[in-house]
Design a protein around this motif. Structure first.
Motif, PDB file in Angstrom:
ATOM      1  N   PRO A 105     -21.996  31.124  49.141  1.00  0.00           N
ATOM      2  CA  PRO A 105     -20.661  30.488  49.244  1.00  0.00           C
ATOM      3  C   PRO A 105     -20.572  29.149  48.534  1.00  0.00           C
ATOM      4  N   TRP A 106     -21.677  28.366  48.554  1.00  0.00           N
ATOM      5  CA  TRP A 106     -21.608  27.052  47.925  1.00  0.00           C
ATOM      6  C   TRP A 106     -21.472  27.140  46.405  1.00  0.00           C
ATOM      7  N   THR A 108     -19.746  29.969  44.841  1.00  0.00           N
ATOM      8  CA  THR A 108     -18.490  30.637  44.508  1.00  0.00           C
ATOM      9  C   THR A 108     -17.263  29.811  44.866  1.00  0.00           C
ATOM     10  N   GLY A 109     -17.365  28.859  45.760  1.00  0.00           N
ATOM     11  CA  GLY A 109     -16.211  28.077  46.188  1.00  0.00           C
ATOM     12  C   GLY A 109     -16.275  26.659  45.682  1.00  0.00           C
ATOM     13  N   THR A 116     -11.534  28.856  46.587  1.00  0.00           N
ATOM     14  CA  THR A 116     -12.177  29.728  45.613  1.00  0.00           C
ATOM     15  C   THR A 116     -11.382  29.742  44.320  1.00  0.00           C
ATOM     16  N   GLU A 120     -11.995  35.241  39.966  1.00  0.00           N
ATOM     17  CA  GLU A 120     -13.307  35.518  40.519  1.00  0.00           C
ATOM     18  C   GLU A 120     -14.056  36.473  39.607  1.00  0.00           C
TER      19      GLU A 120
END
Length: 376
Positions: A105-106, A108-109, A116, A120
């Protein structure tokens, strides 16, 4: 007395069935005509003729352009199908034989707002035709068979006399007549790196027995260094690629290759290759070695030396084909993606330390420049 018969240079050209058109072109035009005629027959009672022509004429023109048009020797209908297939495939591919794992998550966001990104990226596994390279230098193509790559030396044909040229052509013709399976002659052009030769000259200059020899060696090294910086140096390499299927293949239908019926039969039988045994693969490798030996024997009278590539050299050729504009020449001494870097080496491009991997056995392998048999 027999008369010579002309053979067209493009033996893979499709047969002309009617009015100079191929079966593929006739099928596109016929299907378009049948669809338009059926539409007019069914709807002429309710659709005015100008309205029908406004719709039918663009469709007919598009079908005619796709069937009759060509670009770079390829018909436009094939180009359109290839474009659609490329558009539907994933745009981002990564080398992940074990499967693509989700990113943390760190990564991709957005760390500041936690939002986000709009676009993507969803990567897909990269599937290459070559699955592995054995220790003997044989390229494993999976269900498509095996292949072996050899480097062939070159011959200066223009400096030979007329009799010698005829002898060279006859020797090469004997090899072509002996072929019973497809062979690819690949001519590659890549950047030439003289950094290694320059470093060797400067290192050996101090050990020469006479000061004038030392001066000449250093001047030659300076000249090569100036030539490398001012000119885009290229070299040419001739590769001989032999391929062998892991299962027996039927005979080709004519000079133009397999017919559509034979291609359909081969496509149906392709899933059977998934269960290829190890014995069949070893038999294919044995046939490859025999064919390579025959090529070396038949090309030797023409002054052409055929040298097979080992595992590191074959891997370097495949890596260079996938990334031809790389500044670092591919070689077996480079660290892999999963290797743990513990030592430093010296890069040949700018004499800065570059990481290598342990064990240091790969550092003793020769680079691409060491096994190139082509003339500059």
């Amino acid at each position: 007395m027999t008369q010579p018969i002309r053979i067209p240079s493009d033996v893979d050209r499709e047969d002309r069935v009617l009015a100079g058109l191929t079966a593929r072109q006739l099928a596109i035009l016929a299907v378009t005509g049948i669809v338009l005629y059926s539409g007019w027959t069914l709807g002429r009672a309710v659709i005015p003729l100008p309205v029908f022509l406004a719709v039918a004429v663009p469709i007919a023109v598009t079908a005619a352009v796709l069937a009759l048009g060509r670009r770079d020797g390829i018909s436009l209908d094939r180009l359109v199908v290839a474009a659609i297939r490329q558009r539907l495939q994933p745009r981002h591919r990564v080398a992940a034989p074990e499967g693509v794992r989700p990113a943390p998550p760190w990564l991709t966001g957005d760390t500041a707002g936690g939002v986000t990104g709009e676009a993507e990226v969803s990567p897909a596994p990269l599937r290459l035709p070559a699955e592995a390279v054995t220790e003997a230098g044989v390229v494993d193509l999976g269900a498509d068979g095996v292949a072996i790559v050899a480097v062939a030396s070159t011959v200066n044909f223009a400096l030979r006399t007329a009799g010698e040229q005829e002898a060279l052509v006859a020797s090469f013709g004997r090899y072509l007549h002996s072929l019973t399976a497809p062979v690819q002659v690949l001519v590659r052009t890549e950047r030439l790196d003289l950094s290694g030769q320059i470093a060797e000259l400067r290192e050996a200059a101090a050990g020469l027995p006479h000061p004038m020899l030392e001066t000449a060696a250093r001047e030659h090294a300076d000249y090569l260094d100036q030539l490398r910086r001012s000119t885009d140096l290229l070299r040419r390499q001739v590769l001989l690629v032999l391929r062998e299927p892991v299962r027996s293949a039927g005979p080709a239908d004519g000079l133009g290759g397999a017919s559509p019926l034979a291609a359909l039969r081969a496509r149906r039988e392709r899933p059977r290759a998934a269960g290829v045994t190890e014995g069949g693969r070893r038999a294919a490798e044995t046939r490859l070695v025999r064919r390579l030996g025959e090529a070396a024997e038949l090309l030797a009278p023409a002054g052409i030396t055929v040298t097979p590539l080992d595992a590191g050299q074959a891997t370097a050729v495949l890596a260079a084909a996938c990334n031809p504009d790389s500044l670092i020449p591919p070689g077996a001494g480079l660290a892999g993606a999963d290797d743990v870097i513990t030592t430093t080496g010296t890069d040949a491009l700018d004499d800065e330390p570059w990481p290598t991997a342990q064990p240091p056995v790969a550092e003793t392998s020769s680079s691409v420049d060491d096994w190139d048999g082509s003339d500059l």
